[in-house]
Design an enzyme around this catalytic site. Structure first.
Site, PDB file in Angstrom:
ATOM      1  N   SER A   1       3.652   1.953  -8.111  1.00 61.34           N
ATOM      2  CA  SER A   1       3.953   3.323  -7.721  1.00 61.34           C
ATOM      3  C   SER A   1       4.877   3.896  -8.782  1.00 61.34           C
ATOM      4  O   SER A   1       5.534   3.138  -9.499  1.00 61.34           O
ATOM      5  CB  SER A   1       4.669   3.340  -6.364  1.00 61.34           C
ATOM      6  OG  SER A   1       5.216   4.608  -6.089  1.00 61.34           O
TER       7      SER A   1
ATOM      8  N   TYR B   1      10.748  -0.028  -0.306  1.00 63.44           N
ATOM      9  CA  TYR B   1       9.505   0.325  -0.988  1.00 63.44           C
ATOM     10  C   TYR B   1       9.687   0.239  -2.499  1.00 63.44           C
ATOM     11  O   TYR B   1       8.871  -0.351  -3.206  1.00 63.44           O
ATOM     12  CB  TYR B   1       9.076   1.740  -0.574  1.00 63.44           C
ATOM     13  CG  TYR B   1       7.776   2.174  -1.182  1.00 63.44           C
ATOM     14  CD1 TYR B   1       6.560   1.744  -0.653  1.00 63.44           C
ATOM     15  CD2 TYR B   1       7.749   3.012  -2.295  1.00 63.44           C
ATOM     16  CE1 TYR B   1       5.356   2.139  -1.210  1.00 63.44           C
ATOM     17  CE2 TYR B   1       6.545   3.414  -2.854  1.00 63.44           C
ATOM     18  CZ  TYR B   1       5.356   2.972  -2.307  1.00 63.44           C
ATOM     19  OH  TYR B   1       4.170   3.365  -2.873  1.00 63.44           O
TER      20      TYR B   1
END
Length: 172
Positions: free
Chosen positions: A22, A34
């Site tokens: 990401s 995350y």
């Protein structure tokens, strides 16, 4: 474990590994768990690419920006439920800001509001990474990844930190 299990065949065929990280694996904010997991994918992919450099095996990383999918609404609702169910001691609760729940769920709302719906861009990046004769090492997918996040991870940290704080994109 999957990479290790597939390694003999990939080496034999001089194939590819394509991992999904990401943009938050390049600049961390919004959600620490995350971001940590995506930094791990970035590091693993970089080391793997360098270890396999002379073998003919290629390693690519897909770095999507914000894309609106149903997972964000679900994640926001789970965060709300989790926060509501916390039985924090009064001393801890008193140290939290009044809008702690809003701060916790704000990252999910931001992605739902601003994320791209053009999921085909991610699929196109995968297709290129898998089939191109000369694939990129990294694919930043989405305009936010290519321009906004790229700018943030190339600015001096004092400026990117200020801007992220100004956006209200910090989580508690």
């Amino acid at each position: 474990m999957v990479t290790k299990a597939c390694m003999p065949l990939v080496l034999k065929e001089k194939g590819r590994f394509v991992n999904t990280a990401s943009v938050l694996g390049r600049i961390a904010f919004l959600n620490s768990s995350y971001a940590i997991s995506k930094y791990g994918v970035e590091a693993f992919s970089d080391v793997l690419r360098r270890e396999l450099y002379r073998t003919g095996v290629k390693v690519q990383i897909i770095e999507p920006g914000a894309f609106t999918t149903s997972i964000w609404g679900t994640a926001r609702r789970l965060a709300e439920q989790k926060a509501a169910g916390l039985n924090l001691p009064a001393e801890v609760r008193s140290q939290l800001p009044d809008d702690a729940l809003a701060q916790l769920t704000r990252p999910f709302e931001m992605i739902e509001e601003t994320g791209s719906t053009k999921l085909h861009l991610v699929v196109d990046a995968y297709c290129h990474a898998i089939t191109a004769k000369f694939p990129k090492k990294r694919y930043q997918v989405g305009n936010d990844a290519k321009y906004f996040y790229w700018l943030l991870w190339n600015l001096p940290e004092c400026i990117s930190d200020f801007y992220i704080d100004w956006l209200g994109a910090n989580s508690i």
